[in-house]
Design a protein around this motif. Structure first.
Motif, PDB file in Angstrom:
ATOM      1  N   SER A  74       0.827  -1.235  -0.233  1.00  0.00           N
ATOM      2  CA  SER A  74       0.013  -0.139  -0.028  1.00  0.00           C
ATOM      3  C   SER A  74       0.927   1.218   0.028  1.00  0.00           C
ATOM      4  O   SER A  74       1.878   1.348   0.630  1.00  0.00           O
ATOM      5  CB  SER A  74      -0.959   0.048   1.103  1.00  0.00           C
ATOM      6  N   ASP A  98      -7.972  -6.710   9.633  1.00  0.00           N
ATOM      7  CA  ASP A  98      -7.386  -7.891   9.251  1.00  0.00           C
ATOM      8  C   ASP A  98      -6.003  -7.981   9.663  1.00  0.00           C
ATOM      9  O   ASP A  98      -5.333  -9.075  10.311  1.00  0.00           O
ATOM     10  CB  ASP A  98      -7.682  -8.550   8.022  1.00  0.00           C
ATOM     11  N   ILE A  99      -5.287  -7.110   9.010  1.00  0.00           N
ATOM     12  CA  ILE A  99      -3.922  -7.280   9.198  1.00  0.00           C
ATOM     13  C   ILE A  99      -3.237  -5.593   9.145  1.00  0.00           C
ATOM     14  O   ILE A  99      -3.656  -4.925   8.176  1.00  0.00           O
ATOM     15  CB  ILE A  99      -3.105  -8.067   8.035  1.00  0.00           C
ATOM     16  N   ASP A 101       0.143  -4.203   8.124  1.00  0.00           N
ATOM     17  CA  ASP A 101       1.296  -4.391   7.236  1.00  0.00           C
ATOM     18  C   ASP A 101       2.296  -2.968   7.273  1.00  0.00           C
ATOM     19  O   ASP A 101       2.827  -2.854   8.131  1.00  0.00           O
ATOM     20  CB  ASP A 101       1.005  -4.788   5.943  1.00  0.00           C
ATOM     21  N   THR A 102       2.168  -2.238   6.202  1.00  0.00           N
ATOM     22  CA  THR A 102       3.068  -1.096   6.189  1.00  0.00           C
ATOM     23  C   THR A 102       2.437   0.005   7.405  1.00  0.00           C
ATOM     24  O   THR A 102       3.260   0.922   7.867  1.00  0.00           O
ATOM     25  CB  THR A 102       2.984  -0.044   4.774  1.00  0.00           C
ATOM     26  N   GLY A 103       1.075  -0.117   7.941  1.00  0.00           N
ATOM     27  CA  GLY A 103       0.496   0.592   8.692  1.00  0.00           C
ATOM     28  C   GLY A 103      -0.318   1.783   8.110  1.00  0.00           C
ATOM     29  O   GLY A 103      -1.100   2.653   8.881  1.00  0.00           O
ATOM     30  N   HIS A 104      -0.184   2.311   6.807  1.00  0.00           N
ATOM     31  CA  HIS A 104      -0.789   3.223   6.137  1.00  0.00           C
ATOM     32  C   HIS A 104      -2.160   3.240   6.141  1.00  0.00           C
ATOM     33  O   HIS A 104      -2.749   4.316   6.936  1.00  0.00           O
ATOM     34  CB  HIS A 104      -0.388   3.495   4.649  1.00  0.00           C
ATOM     35  N   THR A 105      -2.739   2.098   5.987  1.00  0.00           N
ATOM     36  CA  THR A 105      -4.602   2.165   5.922  1.00  0.00           C
ATOM     37  C   THR A 105      -4.964   2.425   7.368  1.00  0.00           C
ATOM     38  O   THR A 105      -5.834   3.289   7.755  1.00  0.00           O
ATOM     39  CB  THR A 105      -4.780   0.663   5.653  1.00  0.00           C
ATOM     40  N   LYS A 129       2.521  -7.205  10.850  1.00  0.00           N
ATOM     41  CA  LYS A 129       3.829  -7.709  10.375  1.00  0.00           C
ATOM     42  C   LYS A 129       4.682  -6.478  10.597  1.00  0.00           C
ATOM     43  O   LYS A 129       5.114  -5.425   9.907  1.00  0.00           O
ATOM     44  CB  LYS A 129       3.719  -7.834   8.727  1.00  0.00           C
ATOM     45  N   PHE A 150       3.655 -13.235   2.863  1.00  0.00           N
ATOM     46  CA  PHE A 150       2.231 -12.760   2.272  1.00  0.00           C
ATOM     47  C   PHE A 150       0.959 -13.895   2.683  1.00  0.00           C
ATOM     48  O   PHE A 150       1.244 -15.038   2.223  1.00  0.00           O
ATOM     49  CB  PHE A 150       2.153 -12.537   0.708  1.00  0.00           C
ATOM     50  N   VAL A 151       0.137 -13.644   3.589  1.00  0.00           N
ATOM     51  CA  VAL A 151      -0.679 -14.760   3.932  1.00  0.00           C
ATOM     52  C   VAL A 151      -2.012 -14.379   3.479  1.00  0.00           C
ATOM     53  O   VAL A 151      -2.618 -13.477   2.960  1.00  0.00           O
ATOM     54  CB  VAL A 151      -0.938 -14.572   5.735  1.00  0.00           C
ATOM     55  N   LEU A 156      -8.484 -13.142   4.657  1.00  0.00           N
ATOM     56  CA  LEU A 156      -7.370 -12.504   3.927  1.00  0.00           C
ATOM     57  C   LEU A 156      -7.368 -13.015   2.364  1.00  0.00           C
ATOM     58  O   LEU A 156      -7.295 -14.351   2.368  1.00  0.00           O
ATOM     59  CB  LEU A 156      -6.218 -12.474   4.466  1.00  0.00           C
ATOM     60  N   ASP A 157      -7.110 -12.373   1.212  1.00  0.00           N
ATOM     61  CA  ASP A 157      -7.165 -12.928   0.168  1.00  0.00           C
ATOM     62  C   ASP A 157      -5.597 -12.792  -0.841  1.00  0.00           C
ATOM     63  O   ASP A 157      -4.822 -11.864  -0.314  1.00  0.00           O
ATOM     64  CB  ASP A 157      -8.204 -12.170  -0.833  1.00  0.00           C
TER      65      ASP A 157
HETATM   66  P1  IMP Z   1      -1.128  -1.439   4.966  1.00  0.00           P
HETATM   67  O1  IMP Z   1       0.068  -1.666   4.363  1.00  0.00           O
HETATM   68  O2  IMP Z   1      -0.808  -1.782   6.504  1.00  0.00           O
HETATM   69  O3  IMP Z   1      -1.749  -0.294   4.704  1.00  0.00           O
HETATM   70  O4  IMP Z   1      -2.048  -2.747   4.601  1.00  0.00           O
HETATM   71  C1  IMP Z   1      -3.098  -2.602   3.610  1.00  0.00           C
HETATM   72  C2  IMP Z   1      -3.959  -3.737   3.221  1.00  0.00           C
HETATM   73  O5  IMP Z   1      -2.965  -4.790   2.503  1.00  0.00           O
HETATM   74  C3  IMP Z   1      -4.313  -4.632   4.352  1.00  0.00           C
HETATM   75  O6  IMP Z   1      -5.492  -3.992   5.119  1.00  0.00           O
HETATM   76  C4  IMP Z   1      -4.547  -6.050   3.657  1.00  0.00           C
HETATM   77  O7  IMP Z   1      -5.961  -5.730   3.082  1.00  0.00           O
HETATM   78  C5  IMP Z   1      -3.589  -6.083   2.587  1.00  0.00           C
HETATM   79  N1  IMP Z   1      -2.368  -6.809   2.950  1.00  0.00           N
HETATM   80  C6  IMP Z   1      -1.156  -6.626   3.712  1.00  0.00           C
HETATM   81  N2  IMP Z   1      -0.483  -7.691   3.767  1.00  0.00           N
HETATM   82  C7  IMP Z   1      -1.274  -8.672   3.448  1.00  0.00           C
HETATM   83  C8  IMP Z   1      -0.947 -10.029   3.522  1.00  0.00           C
HETATM   84  O8  IMP Z   1      -0.223 -10.660   3.810  1.00  0.00           O
HETATM   85  N3  IMP Z   1      -2.303 -10.954   2.914  1.00  0.00           N
HETATM   86  C9  IMP Z   1      -3.289 -10.445   2.465  1.00  0.00           C
HETATM   87  N4  IMP Z   1      -3.645  -8.829   2.358  1.00  0.00           N
HETATM   88  C10 IMP Z   1      -2.441  -8.093   2.829  1.00  0.00           C
END
Ligand code: IMP
Length: 176
Positions: A74, A98-99, A101-105, A129, A150-151, A156-157
């Protein structure tokens, strides 16, 4: 190239941890009613399981954020594509992800929700993560910290597939 799904977190481990998180939330908000906001689509399974284990009066709703990145990660350019229909003023709101990841969302959504004047606002995520974090964010209730893989599964899809798996897995490609 064949696909193999390796189990990272079993159905039983998820159920146990969801139960523990629900107990913690029930204790922390004793005597209050709460508003659970799940992010579409990944947090649907998590929200429905968690909400049924929380012994508190509650409202539930969903919102959806879209981020415009390179397809695998993202970018900071997150937008709310479907806002919650609930008024959050004076409510005890918990955002369910759900997860992280980078934290942006989550960062974007928490900032947006804070502007709605809730009585309190916390973040609960099934997965995190930490090694992928670009923007610092506090997760008040966390299911599992996972490595940089990547899970899929339990909501999660990968390209909209595998959400219905009852466990969390990692998709492996194998040369046959
Ligand atoms: P962010 O990077 O924290 O903004 O996460 C953005 C979105 O990426 C999450 O809400 C998930 O929908 C998707 N995402 C990040 N990592 C994974 C993964 O390992 N599996 C599936 N979706 C992921």
């Amino acid at each position: 190239m064949a696909e193999r799904i390796e189990t990272l977190i079993t159905e039983e481990e998820i159920a146990k941890r969801v139960g523990e998180l629900a107990d913690e939330i029930t204790r922390d908000y004793e005597g209050k009613s709460i508003t659970l906001l799940g992010t579409l689509t990944g947090a649907v399974f998590f929200l429905t399981d968690l909400s049924r284990k929380i012994s508190l009066a509650q409202e539930i709703d969903f919102l959806k954020a879209s981020s415009y990145g390179d397809g695998t990660t993202s970018s900071g350019d997150v937008r709310l594509s479907l806002p919650t229909k609930l008024s959050l003023e004076g409510k005890h709101v918990i955002l369910l992800e759900d997860i992280v990841d980078t934290g942006h969302t989550s960062h974007y959504l928490m900032d947006f929700l804070a502007l709605q004047n809730p009585a309190s606002l916390k973040l609960c995520s099934l997965l995190s993560k930490p090694s992928r974090r670009v923007i610092e964010i506090d997760i008040d209730y966390l299911g599992f910290s996972i490595p940089d893989e990547f899970v899929i599964g339990y909501g999660l899809d990968f390209a909209q597939k595998h959400r219905n798996l009852p466990f969390i897995g990692v998709l492996r490609s194998e040369v046959t």
